[in-house]
Design an enzyme around this catalytic site. Structure first.
Site, PDB file in Angstrom:
ATOM      1  N   GLY A   9       0.725  -1.174   0.074  1.00 48.96           N
ATOM      2  CA  GLY A   9      -0.029   0.012   0.099  1.00 48.96           C
ATOM      3  C   GLY A   9       0.691   1.198  -0.087  1.00 48.96           C
ATOM      4  O   GLY A   9       1.880   1.254  -0.590  1.00 48.96           O
ATOM      5  N   ALA A 129       3.016   8.494   3.732  1.00 46.55           N
ATOM      6  CA  ALA A 129       2.754   8.074   2.641  1.00 46.55           C
ATOM      7  C   ALA A 129       1.299   7.962   2.491  1.00 46.55           C
ATOM      8  O   ALA A 129       0.504   7.646   3.474  1.00 46.55           O
ATOM      9  CB  ALA A 129       3.381   6.917   1.819  1.00 46.55           C
ATOM     10  N   LYS A 185       6.011   6.207  19.606  1.00 48.94           N
ATOM     11  CA  LYS A 185       5.225   6.413  18.381  1.00 48.94           C
ATOM     12  C   LYS A 185       3.814   6.105  18.884  1.00 48.94           C
ATOM     13  O   LYS A 185       2.922   6.856  18.374  1.00 48.94           O
ATOM     14  CB  LYS A 185       5.656   5.471  17.438  1.00 48.94           C
ATOM     15  CG  LYS A 185       4.991   5.748  16.243  1.00 48.94           C
ATOM     16  CD  LYS A 185       5.786   5.959  15.008  1.00 48.94           C
ATOM     17  CE  LYS A 185       4.743   6.564  13.927  1.00 48.94           C
ATOM     18  NZ  LYS A 185       4.785   5.954  12.565  1.00 48.94           N
ATOM     19  N   ASN A 203      -5.057  17.272  12.054  1.00 45.73           N
ATOM     20  CA  ASN A 203      -4.253  17.012  13.117  1.00 45.73           C
ATOM     21  C   ASN A 203      -3.913  18.246  14.154  1.00 45.73           C
ATOM     22  O   ASN A 203      -4.336  18.213  15.330  1.00 45.73           O
ATOM     23  CB  ASN A 203      -2.916  16.541  12.784  1.00 45.73           C
ATOM     24  CG  ASN A 203      -2.905  15.065  12.171  1.00 45.73           C
ATOM     25  OD1 ASN A 203      -4.109  14.604  12.195  1.00 45.73           O
ATOM     26  ND2 ASN A 203      -1.694  14.815  11.667  1.00 45.73           N
ATOM     27  N   SER A 255      -4.047   9.023   9.418  1.00 43.58           N
ATOM     28  CA  SER A 255      -4.718   7.822   8.712  1.00 43.58           C
ATOM     29  C   SER A 255      -6.069   7.175   9.229  1.00 43.58           C
ATOM     30  O   SER A 255      -6.895   6.659   8.577  1.00 43.58           O
ATOM     31  CB  SER A 255      -3.668   6.709   8.526  1.00 43.58           C
ATOM     32  OG  SER A 255      -3.434   6.367  10.092  1.00 43.58           O
ATOM     33  N   GLU A 267      -7.126   0.817  12.598  1.00 39.34           N
ATOM     34  CA  GLU A 267      -5.986   0.110  13.462  1.00 39.34           C
ATOM     35  C   GLU A 267      -6.343   0.569  14.976  1.00 39.34           C
ATOM     36  O   GLU A 267      -5.446   0.281  15.779  1.00 39.34           O
ATOM     37  CB  GLU A 267      -4.803   0.556  12.931  1.00 39.34           C
ATOM     38  CG  GLU A 267      -4.443   0.048  11.631  1.00 39.34           C
ATOM     39  CD  GLU A 267      -2.832   0.390  11.155  1.00 39.34           C
ATOM     40  OE1 GLU A 267      -2.471   1.409  11.307  1.00 39.34           O
ATOM     41  OE2 GLU A 267      -2.080  -0.431  10.944  1.00 39.34           O
TER      42      GLU A 267
HETATM   43  P1  NAD Z   1      -2.345   0.594   3.115  1.00 39.77           P
HETATM   44  O1  NAD Z   1      -3.881   0.297   3.524  1.00 39.77           O
HETATM   45  O2  NAD Z   1      -1.934   1.676   2.269  1.00 39.77           O
HETATM   46  O3  NAD Z   1      -1.649  -0.520   2.674  1.00 39.77           O
HETATM   47  C1  NAD Z   1      -1.681  -1.831   3.140  1.00 39.77           C
HETATM   48  C2  NAD Z   1      -1.816  -2.833   1.906  1.00 39.77           C
HETATM   49  O4  NAD Z   1      -1.522  -4.358   2.439  1.00 39.77           O
HETATM   50  C3  NAD Z   1      -2.766  -2.941   1.078  1.00 39.77           C
HETATM   51  O5  NAD Z   1      -2.592  -2.420  -0.122  1.00 39.77           O
HETATM   52  C4  NAD Z   1      -3.376  -4.438   1.317  1.00 39.77           C
HETATM   53  O6  NAD Z   1      -4.054  -4.745   0.054  1.00 39.77           O
HETATM   54  C5  NAD Z   1      -2.413  -5.112   1.496  1.00 39.77           C
HETATM   55  N1  NAD Z   1      -2.533  -6.536   2.269  1.00 39.77           N
HETATM   56  C6  NAD Z   1      -3.342  -6.681   3.057  1.00 39.77           C
HETATM   57  N2  NAD Z   1      -3.300  -8.061   3.339  1.00 39.77           N
HETATM   58  C7  NAD Z   1      -2.356  -8.616   2.634  1.00 39.77           C
HETATM   59  C8  NAD Z   1      -1.616  -9.839   2.780  1.00 39.77           C
HETATM   60  N3  NAD Z   1      -1.800 -10.935   3.411  1.00 39.77           N
HETATM   61  N4  NAD Z   1      -0.614  -9.857   1.868  1.00 39.77           N
HETATM   62  C9  NAD Z   1      -0.095  -8.726   1.052  1.00 39.77           C
HETATM   63  N5  NAD Z   1      -0.577  -7.695   0.949  1.00 39.77           N
HETATM   64  C10 NAD Z   1      -1.780  -7.396   1.751  1.00 39.77           C
HETATM   65  O7  NAD Z   1      -1.747   0.799   4.622  1.00 39.77           O
HETATM   66  P2  NAD Z   1      -0.429   1.822   4.979  1.00 39.77           P
HETATM   67  O8  NAD Z   1      -1.035   3.367   5.017  1.00 39.77           O
HETATM   68  O9  NAD Z   1       0.752   1.446   3.988  1.00 39.77           O
HETATM   69  O10 NAD Z   1       0.063   1.429   6.411  1.00 39.77           O
HETATM   70  C11 NAD Z   1       0.668   0.095   6.635  1.00 39.77           C
HETATM   71  C12 NAD Z   1       1.346  -0.068   8.124  1.00 39.77           C
HETATM   72  O11 NAD Z   1       2.458   1.222   8.402  1.00 39.77           O
HETATM   73  C13 NAD Z   1       0.055   0.401   9.123  1.00 39.77           C
HETATM   74  O12 NAD Z   1       0.442  -0.319  10.244  1.00 39.77           O
HETATM   75  C14 NAD Z   1       0.496   2.008   9.558  1.00 39.77           C
HETATM   76  O13 NAD Z   1       0.071   2.294  10.754  1.00 39.77           O
HETATM   77  C15 NAD Z   1       1.861   2.033   9.190  1.00 39.77           C
HETATM   78  N6  NAD Z   1       2.194   3.494   8.662  1.00 39.77           N
HETATM   79  C16 NAD Z   1       1.606   4.062   8.062  1.00 39.77           C
HETATM   80  C17 NAD Z   1       2.110   5.444   7.446  1.00 39.77           C
HETATM   81  C18 NAD Z   1       1.634   6.220   6.638  1.00 39.77           C
HETATM   82  O14 NAD Z   1       1.888   7.251   6.384  1.00 39.77           O
HETATM   83  N7  NAD Z   1       0.525   5.800   5.519  1.00 39.77           N
HETATM   84  C19 NAD Z   1       3.317   5.839   8.244  1.00 39.77           C
HETATM   85  C20 NAD Z   1       3.817   5.176   9.317  1.00 39.77           C
HETATM   86  C21 NAD Z   1       3.359   3.927   9.717  1.00 39.77           C
END
Ligand code: NAD
Length: 303
Positions: A9, A129, A185, A203, A255, A267
């Site tokens: 993602g 992102a 965090k 925020n 998010s 989450e």
């Molecule tokens: P997202 O929803 O954009 O991406 C998650 C992806 O995982 C999706 O594309 C989904 O299809 C895929 N997925 C689900 N199950 C799967 C599986 N079994 N195998 C393969 N792919 C699978 O989420 P994100 O925003 O990228 O966040 C991911 C993690 O990072 C979360 O824990 C979030 O809290 C953390 N995070 C996000 C950010 C941000 O800015 N987006 C920043 C820091 C941390």
């Protein structure tokens, strides 16, 4: 270091795109076929400050086609971690390293249920992102990434991960106290996400009202008390850091807010819900975190 990122993602694609650009062998794995097809056919589009670059990166929905991995990096949402770990076991060899940079508490435990904990490395990232549409992400913000061994030792493998991330332009440090950083965090997410999501605020607007400032402080101080009782080493005033992050991301909708706006699961269980679970084990009350968790759960149930 052959790296396989599970969950392509917003964040998985960001890390995968940067690692691929730096010449690393990297594979993105995602169950979302349209997204994988878009990356395979047109490259991954990474947008930053209005400019878009197309990055060539391996992507697949068939995890069995990749072979073995040196490094597996989980970037699925926390409620998908268990399934993602199960799926990824086909990539394992004797010295495979399993790394999570996901938010929240519980990722380490979920991975260690299926993987020898000697193979697991923990991290946090200040990168941000957003996934705009299939094959296209926006790099929303830069911040430091930290990786560390569960026992705090500085090992060759955490140094190596740090090196490949740095080479890819991802500012990274090794930490000998990674659990503290995970909790720090968490304090930000505990104070910010659920509240801003429920109130429909950006925020920074949380700092514009005395009522929301009071609520942020209450949520964070409950989580800090839980961490202290668990023996986590915490700096003297974590609230200052929470405020600074909220201020620095003033214009963002967090998010969890984006998830609620799009009627998607959040989450919450890994954030405020995790603080509640830990507090229950310790026998201490955390009424503010319980209320935020319950409110979000009811909204999720009505989607
Ligand atoms: P997202 O929803 O954009 O991406 C998650 C992806 O995982 C999706 O594309 C989904 O299809 C895929 N997925 C689900 N199950 C799967 C599986 N079994 N195998 C393969 N792919 C699978 O989420 P994100 O925003 O990228 O966040 C991911 C993690 O990072 C979360 O824990 C979030 O809290 C953390 N995070 C996000 C950010 C941000 O800015 N987006 C920043 C820091 C941390």
């Amino acid at each position: 270091m052959k790296t396989v990122i599970i969950g392509a993602g917003a964040m998985g694609s960001l890390f995968g795109g940067f690692l691929s650009l730096s010449g690393e062998e990297v594979w993105l794995v995602d169950i979302w076929k349209e997204h994988v097809d878009a990356i395979r056919s047109k490259g991954l589009a990474i947008e930053e400050k209005g400019k878009v670059q197309a990055v060539s990166v391996n992507a697949t929905s068939d995890i069995t086609s990749i072979g073995k991995a040196d490094l597996i990096l989980y970037f699925v949402k926390t409620y998908h971690t268990e399934k993602a770990v199960t799926d990824s076991l086909v990539l394992e060899k004797e010295d495979t390293v399993f790394l999570t940079l996901q938010n929240g508490l519980g990722n380490e435990e979920t991975i260690c249920k299926q993987v020898d904990r000697k193979k697991v490395v923990l991290g946090v990232t200040g990168q941000g992102a957003t996934l705009l549409w299939s094959g296209h992400i926006r790099h929303a913000g830069r911040g430091k990434t930290y990786v560390g061994e569960l026992d705090g030792k500085i090992t060759d493998r955490v140094n190596q991960i740090t090196q490949i991330f740095r080479k890819a332009g991802i500012e990274t440090e090794v930490s000998s106290h990674i659990h503290t950083l995970v909790w720090e965090k968490l304090f930000v997410n505990v104070g910010l996400n659920g509240l801003a999501a429920l109130l429909g605020l950006k925020n920074g607007q949380l700092l514009d009202y005395p009522e929301t400032i009071r609520l942020v402080e209450a949520l964070v101080s409950e989580a800090v008390e839980v961490a202290r009782r668990k023996g986590v080493q915490i700096e003297s005033n974590p609230m200052d850091r929470v405020r600074a992050v909220i201020e620095a991301t003033r214009e963002n909708r967090c998010s969890m807010g984006q998830d609620l706006d799009r009627k998607r699961r959040t989450e919450i269980d890994a954030i405020n819900g995790a603080a509640v679970r830990e507090a229950e084990h310790l026998g201490i009350p955390v009424p503010y975190n319980r209320m935020i968790t319950d409110l979000i759960k009811v909204i999720e149930k009505r989607f």
